[in-house]
Design a protein around this motif. Structure first.
Motif, short mmCIF file in Angstrom:
data_model
loop_
_atom_site.label_atom_id
_atom_site.label_comp_id
_atom_site.label_asym_id
_atom_site.label_seq_id
_atom_site.Cartn_x
_atom_site.Cartn_y
_atom_site.Cartn_z
N ILE A 26 103.18 56.86 49.36
CA ILE A 26 104.41 57.65 49.26
C ILE A 26 104.62 58.49 50.51
CG2 ILE A 26 105.59 59.47 47.98
CD1 ILE A 26 104.14 58.49 45.47
N ALA A 27 103.56 59.20 50.94
CA ALA A 27 103.70 60.19 52.02
C ALA A 27 103.41 59.61 53.40
CB ALA A 27 102.78 61.38 51.75
N GLY A 28 102.62 58.54 53.46
CA GLY A 28 102.26 57.99 54.77
C GLY A 28 101.20 58.82 55.47
N SER A 29 100.63 58.29 56.52
CA SER A 29 99.66 59.01 57.34
C SER A 29 99.52 58.24 58.65
CB SER A 29 98.30 59.09 56.62
OG SER A 29 97.62 57.86 56.68
N ALA A 30 98.57 58.68 59.50
CA ALA A 30 98.37 57.99 60.78
C ALA A 30 97.92 56.55 60.57
CB ALA A 30 97.33 58.75 61.60
N LEU A 31 97.29 56.25 59.42
CA LEU A 31 96.79 54.90 59.17
C LEU A 31 97.58 54.17 58.09
CD1 LEU A 31 92.94 55.61 59.20
CD2 LEU A 31 94.37 54.79 61.07
N TRP A 32 98.54 54.86 57.47
CA TRP A 32 99.33 54.23 56.40
C TRP A 32 100.80 54.32 56.76
CZ3 TRP A 32 97.99 52.39 51.36
CH2 TRP A 32 96.62 52.41 51.08
N TRP A 33 101.48 53.19 56.64
CA TRP A 33 102.93 53.18 56.86
C TRP A 33 103.49 52.01 56.07
CZ3 TRP A 33 105.53 56.99 59.25
CH2 TRP A 33 106.91 56.80 59.44
N VAL A 34 104.13 52.31 54.97
CA VAL A 34 104.62 51.28 54.07
C VAL A 34 106.14 51.28 54.10
CG1 VAL A 34 104.69 50.50 51.67
CG2 VAL A 34 102.62 51.54 52.57
#
Length: 605
Positions: A378-386
């Motif tokens: 939901i929020a994303g991060s430096a390693l997550w991007w959906v």
């Protein structure tokens, strides 16, 4: 109140009966009992007022307050030639209109749930007799806000209420139409009636009503009551918006200027009001106290929301002041460089060991890991991007068809519930966030930790649905596993028939819905004629027998093609799934490669 038996020709429907208008109600469920035993439960009636404007109501006659369906069933039996005895009736005291109306509503609510427009008509009549909203709510076991919501239907033009009653527009569209002025409602109806025009519905309607910018009352920095600006509220009476955005911005900017003066009087060096719509990018600024020359930046969003960022200077100013280059008497943000407590390599050492320890513990706490994964999506991060499935349609009528279909409405209803559970704006288009709209990880993760497992699983289902790519193998696999029956979610509409043009396919579909003989007899007909035959069979019109709920082969799970020509995305995706599963279990690598080559050639063709 007294009981008596009254002849059918001495009874008529009262004006206070909440089902007294419109066509006769469906009584198929009552007829067998009425034919066999007559009316057992007494009708609620009262003496006709004299003079009376009700047809068939004269002195010695009675109005039916509650029991129209039983009365209608008796009339059906009479028209059939059956024996009809006097009907048992409970006669109300004279002049008690409010009690009569209340009795009618209670009787109907207990038996067959009336539509909201019928409830509105009855509630309005009760209020006109002097009943308060709370009294109406207590009588029927409703929450006061529910009664207010139903009464708010009075803000709508009669035709819009009729469309809502007939199921031609949904509750989200009605909710937003209650925000509209009468002229806006008329303009919306003109779009609704124009087949060539785009008619906004659901959440798109709010943007249409407010010119793309709906400014909530909660964003006002000024006293709303003193400003006396025009305000509109939605059907639920919970969300209120300014009707005149120009008037809002005039008052809002005055309030911002007043706050600016207060900051300057409190000793801040400067207050910079940023251009409306420009974001405050925190990475371009450095914290600096009031005594260090820090200023206040005022961020003004197009939505009307205002944020005051206290104690910042630009990064360029920070570097200049830190190097002693200030010429304004300021001591600088950092008077002298301070050696950090740990070196860069030691920082990395600390971070990596703490990371290793946390993930070692995390493997024993699957529930926490699940919530962390969900927060990352939901929020994303430096390693997550959906990415979110945008559901982009090549044509406007296709977009409207998808947006208004039963499946999308059901999904969006659950999505609104999830938005509320997470504390997000209930008008947000998605739970999963993108770009600058992503929320901070920490508070979102904290909220997910508070939620029980069943609720978290519902959040996961919505997020998975939002990030499920249309036309992908994932859709095929999940649909087949769940046994998704498209007949429950879809029916042929105008957009479908507009895109259906291949005669060979149309003939095959005609054979499916009308039979092989009809298809053969119309083999020489044009596409338009074939579409008409298919539409008649699906709706049961023009002398045809209505077929069972039908979906074309490409839309079923699993899908198949009508011809050998291919070119159907869903069928191709399903073939890739079948090949991948077959390759997984193939015992002979050489055979597996041969199968792969053959399947690849077939798909390419």
């Amino acid at each position: 109140m007294k009981l008596d038996f009254i002849d059918i020709d001495h009874l008529s429907i009262a004006t206070t009966n909440m089902r007294g208008k419109g066509k006769d109600p469906d009584v198929s469920d009552l007829l067998p009992s009425i034919r066999a035993r007559g009316v057992i439960v007494p009708l609620l009636v009262r003496s006709c007022p004299v003079p009376s404007n009700v047809e068939g109501c004269a002195e010695g006659h009675f109005e039916i307050v509650a029991g129209r369906r039983r009365f209608t069933a008796v009339n059906v039996v009479a028209r059939e030639g059956g024996a009809v005895k006097p009907i048992p009736c409970a006669i109300l005291d004279e002049g008690d209109d409010a009690d009569a109306l209340e009795a009618s509503m209670l009787e109907n609510l207990a038996r067959v749930q009336p539509d909201e427009v019928s409830q509105w008509e009855a509630f309005v009549a009760l209020v006109k007799t002097g009943r308060s909203v709370d009294e109406v709510a207590d009588s029927f076991g409703f929450e006061p806000r529910t009664v207010k919501r139903i009464l708010a239907l009075g803000n709508l033009l009669p035709r819009i209420r009729t469309l809502y009653r007939g199921g031609q527009i949904d509750v989200n569209t009605v909710r937003h139409l209650t925000l509209a002025s009468k002229s806006q409602q008329k303009a919306w109806l003109a779009l609704f009636d124009d087949e060539a025009a785009y008619c906004p519905t659901g959440h798109q309607l709010k943007a249409w009503l407010f010119g793309g910018s709906a400014i909530a009352v909660t964003h006002a920095l000024f006293d709303v009551a003193d400003a006396k600006l025009a305000i509109v509220s939605d059907l639920f009476g919970e969300d209120s918006f300014f009707a005149d955005s120009d008037a809002f911005w005039s008052s809002q900017m005055d309030a911002i200027e007043a706050r600016k003066a207060e900051y300057l009087e409190a000793g801040w060096s400067d207050v910079e009001i940023m251009p409306r719509g420009e974001w405050f990018r925190s990475w371009d600024y450095v914290h600096a106290g009031k005594r260090k020359g820090g200023r206040v930046y005022v961020e003004v969003r197009d939505s009307g929301e205002v944020t005051f960022h206290e104690g910042y200077v630009t990064t360029k100013e920070a570097k200049r002041l830190s190097s002693g280059g200030g010429d304004d008497g300021c001591d600088g943000v950092h008077a002298k460089p301070v050696r950090p407590e740990v070196s860069g390599p030691l920082n990395a050492y600390i971070d990596l060991h703490r990371h290793a320890a946390v993930r070692a513990d995390l493997v024993c706490h699957a529930g926490v890991a699940l919530r962390a994964m969900l927060a990352h999506v939901i929020a994303g991060s430096a390693l997550w991007w959906v990415d979110i499935e945008a559901q982009r349609a090549p044509k406007e009528d296709i977009a409207e068809s998808v947006e208004t279909c039963a499946a999308e409405t059901a999904f969006d209803t659950k999505r609104r519930a999830v938005l509320a559970v997470l504390g997000f704006d209930d008008d947000a288009p998605t739970v999963t966030r993108e770009g600058m709209h992503r929320p901070p990880f920490a508070p979102l993760f904290a909220r997910l930790l508070e939620l029980p497992d069943p609720v978290v699983m519902e959040v996961i289902a919505i997020v998975m649905g939002e990030t499920l790519k249309a036309g992908s193998e994932a859709v095929e696999m999940i649909g087949v596993h769940l046994g998704t029956d498209m007949r429950r979610h879809w029916q042929a509409d105008a957009a479908f028939f507009d895109q259906l043009r291949d005669r060979e396919v149309l003939l095959a579909i005609t054979g499916e819905v009308a039979g092989a003989e009809v298809a053969a007899a119309n083999a020489g007909e044009k596409a338009k004629a074939l579409k008409a035959i298919i539409a008649d069979c699906l709706s049961g019109t023009n002398g045809t027998t209505k077929v069972e709920p039908w979906v074309p082969r490409w839309m079923a799970f699993p899908p198949t093609a009508y011809t050998a020509r291919g070119g159907v995305g869903s069928v191709t995706a399903a073939a890739r799934v079948r090949y991948a599963l077959a390759a997984e279990v193939a015992a002979d690598p050489a055979e597996d490669q041969e199968t792969a080559d053959s399947e690849a050639q077939r798909l390419a063709a």
